[in-house]
Design a protein around this motif. Structure first.
Motif, short mmCIF file in Angstrom:
data_model
loop_
_atom_site.label_atom_id
_atom_site.label_comp_id
_atom_site.label_asym_id
_atom_site.label_seq_id
_atom_site.Cartn_x
_atom_site.Cartn_y
_atom_site.Cartn_z
N GLU A 35 -21.90 -26.61 -41.25
CA GLU A 35 -20.99 -26.47 -40.01
C GLU A 35 -22.12 -26.83 -38.89
N GLU A 36 -23.29 -26.27 -38.83
CA GLU A 36 -24.26 -26.82 -37.71
C GLU A 36 -24.62 -28.13 -37.88
N ILE A 39 -21.88 -29.88 -36.04
CA ILE A 39 -21.95 -29.95 -34.55
C ILE A 39 -23.01 -30.67 -33.89
N THR A 42 -21.89 -34.30 -34.23
CA THR A 42 -20.82 -34.69 -33.31
C THR A 42 -21.45 -34.60 -31.82
N THR A 43 -22.46 -33.98 -31.46
CA THR A 43 -23.06 -33.94 -30.38
C THR A 43 -23.78 -35.32 -29.92
N SER A 59 -17.68 -36.69 -38.80
CA SER A 59 -17.87 -35.35 -38.73
C SER A 59 -17.29 -34.35 -39.71
N LEU A 61 -14.75 -32.93 -38.43
CA LEU A 61 -14.51 -31.84 -37.28
C LEU A 61 -12.87 -32.24 -36.66
N GLU A 65 -11.63 -29.56 -31.94
CA GLU A 65 -12.96 -29.02 -32.07
C GLU A 65 -13.87 -29.81 -31.31
N LEU A 69 -16.16 -29.16 -27.73
CA LEU A 69 -17.58 -29.81 -27.74
C LEU A 69 -17.85 -30.54 -26.65
#
Length: 76
Positions: A35-36, A39, A42-43, A59, A61, A65, A69
């Motif tokens: 999950e990290e 993130i 995605t970032t 991702s 996601l 979600e 973000l």
């Protein structure tokens, strides 16, 4: 929390099975790591200006979600 994870793993695998608490803990932390990673990916993609559709594809996601973000990253 670990009891809930145990029940989820047990249900996903069709019933009771032998698994130590340490094994359950490893699976739980492995999933948290994934999950990290999602993130972080995605970032980076948001900062590079990639489309929501492309970010969803890579991702895994949800659009919701990703939007949350994005809103956190680009607060005015």
């Amino acid at each position: 929390m670990l009891e809930k994870k145990y029940e989820e793993y047990k249900k996903a695998r069709g019933g009771a099975f032998k698994m130590t608490i340490d094994e359950i803990r490893k699976l739980h932390y492995k999933e948290e790591g994934r999950e990290e990673g999602r993130i972080v990916i995605t970032t980076e993609m948001l900062l590079d200006g990639e489309s929501i559709e492309k970010i969803k594809k890579y991702s895994k996601l949800s659009e919701e979600e990703i939007t949350k973000l994005k809103n956190k990253l680009f607060v005015n």
